[in-house]
Design an enzyme around this catalytic site. Structure first.
Site, PDB file in Angstrom:
ATOM      1  N   LEU A 140      -5.528  -0.773  -1.800  1.00 43.56           N
ATOM      2  CA  LEU A 140      -5.032  -1.757  -2.748  1.00 43.56           C
ATOM      3  C   LEU A 140      -3.716  -1.259  -3.323  1.00 43.56           C
ATOM      4  O   LEU A 140      -3.652  -0.194  -3.938  1.00 43.56           O
ATOM      5  CB  LEU A 140      -6.059  -1.977  -3.862  1.00 43.56           C
ATOM      6  CG  LEU A 140      -7.314  -2.751  -3.446  1.00 43.56           C
ATOM      7  CD1 LEU A 140      -8.393  -2.655  -4.515  1.00 43.56           C
ATOM      8  CD2 LEU A 140      -6.971  -4.213  -3.174  1.00 43.56           C
ATOM      9  N   CYS A 141      -2.671  -2.042  -3.133  1.00 40.55           N
ATOM     10  CA  CYS A 141      -1.316  -1.596  -3.428  1.00 40.55           C
ATOM     11  C   CYS A 141      -1.150  -1.066  -4.850  1.00 40.55           C
ATOM     12  O   CYS A 141      -0.470  -0.069  -5.069  1.00 40.55           O
ATOM     13  CB  CYS A 141      -0.342  -2.753  -3.185  1.00 40.55           C
ATOM     14  SG  CYS A 141       1.389  -2.344  -3.509  1.00 40.55           S
ATOM     15  N   PHE A 142      -1.778  -1.728  -5.828  1.00 37.48           N
ATOM     16  CA  PHE A 142      -1.523  -1.376  -7.224  1.00 37.48           C
ATOM     17  C   PHE A 142      -2.535  -0.386  -7.798  1.00 37.48           C
ATOM     18  O   PHE A 142      -2.555  -0.147  -9.003  1.00 37.48           O
ATOM     19  CB  PHE A 142      -1.446  -2.642  -8.078  1.00 37.48           C
ATOM     20  CG  PHE A 142      -0.153  -3.385  -7.893  1.00 37.48           C
ATOM     21  CD1 PHE A 142       0.977  -3.027  -8.599  1.00 37.48           C
ATOM     22  CD2 PHE A 142      -0.057  -4.415  -6.974  1.00 37.48           C
ATOM     23  CE1 PHE A 142       2.186  -3.685  -8.417  1.00 37.48           C
ATOM     24  CE2 PHE A 142       1.142  -5.085  -6.780  1.00 37.48           C
ATOM     25  CZ  PHE A 142       2.263  -4.720  -7.506  1.00 37.48           C
ATOM     26  N   LYS A 157       0.844   1.548 -12.028  1.00 36.73           N
ATOM     27  CA  LYS A 157       1.823   1.005 -11.094  1.00 36.73           C
ATOM     28  C   LYS A 157       2.075  -0.470 -11.372  1.00 36.73           C
ATOM     29  O   LYS A 157       1.132  -1.258 -11.492  1.00 36.73           O
ATOM     30  CB  LYS A 157       1.328   1.197  -9.661  1.00 36.73           C
ATOM     31  CG  LYS A 157       2.265   0.634  -8.595  1.00 36.73           C
ATOM     32  CD  LYS A 157       1.753   0.970  -7.206  1.00 36.73           C
ATOM     33  CE  LYS A 157       2.574   0.334  -6.122  1.00 36.73           C
ATOM     34  NZ  LYS A 157       2.120   0.710  -4.764  1.00 36.73           N
TER      35      LYS A 157
END
Length: 227
Positions: A140-142, A157
């Site tokens: 998950l990017c964040f 982030k």
């Protein structure tokens, strides 16, 4: 200090599906010529995009679809993690290969672009800073920042991106998780990236090529289930 002398700016007022957005970005990259292009855009349906190397089943486990708001999934041509686009502001920067930034290594171009992004967000009242702490990212990017992502005062982030390089240049697809007006953000970011910029309007030929790329690649089940 601006990175570019001049930039073309596209504020895409037409919300598009995930596959259409990816096709639009690929078309921008294919037609990259003298100037970099910044595009700000929106999604016509609840969407999750994921980096080229992810498996669709893993993405669905991380961001399940269901209930009153089913999610549409799209595989990006860039790397990076899984991004839920229901809550972010999304942008794309295309840099022609002949430009210095287009020839940089990944970490260097990421640093240069996000440095200007950081300054633009500060001007818009966001308390952000460039991260120099690599926490390993994650699917998950964040979830966790990597070096040169942007974080808030609590270390969370708030901005990341995926990149891809081709013979045409650099494709940088970014996501910002801040409370922003997309148009104001785009204008501010463009003014930090380049000494001058102009609005660029797509024509019918461009839109026809986007539709072709969409049908051939991003809207296909073969692409979606590539891994």
């Amino acid at each position: 200090m601006p990175v570019f002398d001049h930039l073309l700016y596209v504020y895409d007022v037409s919300a598009r599906t995930g596959s259409e957005n990816m096709a639009f970005d690929q078309c921008l990259l294919e037609q990259a010529r003298d100037y970099p292009v910044l595009r700000i855009y929106d999604w016509s349906e609840p969407s999750v995009s994921f980096g080229y190397f992810h498996k669709l089943n893993d993405v669905k486990d991380a961001c399940p679809s269901g209930g009153n708001e089913p999610i549409s999934y799209v595989r990006r041509g860039t790397g990076g993690g899984i991004v839920d686009h229901r809550f972010d502001v999304t942008y794309t920067l295309v840099v022609p290969r002949g430009h210095a930034v287009g020839q940089m290594r990944g970490s260097s171009s990421y640093h240069v672009i996000h440095d200007q992004l950081c300054e633009a967000l500060k001007k818009l009242g966001q308390n952000v800073e460039l991260s120099h702490d690599d926490q390993g990212g994650g699917a998950l990017c964040f979830n966790n920042p990597v070096t040169y992502d942007l974080t808030d005062s609590a270390g969370r982030k708030v901005a990341g991106a995926g990149q891809r390089r081709t013979r045409h240049g650099l494709l940088h697809q970014g996501s910002v998780l801040c409370d922003l007006n997309a148009s104001d953000f785009g204008q501010m970011f463009a003014s930090h990236l380049a000494a001058s910029h102009e609005i660029w309007l797509v024509n019918d030929n461009f839109n026809e090529r986007v539709a072709e790329i969409d049908a051939e690649r991003y809207a296909s089940e073969t692409w979606l289930n590539k891994r």
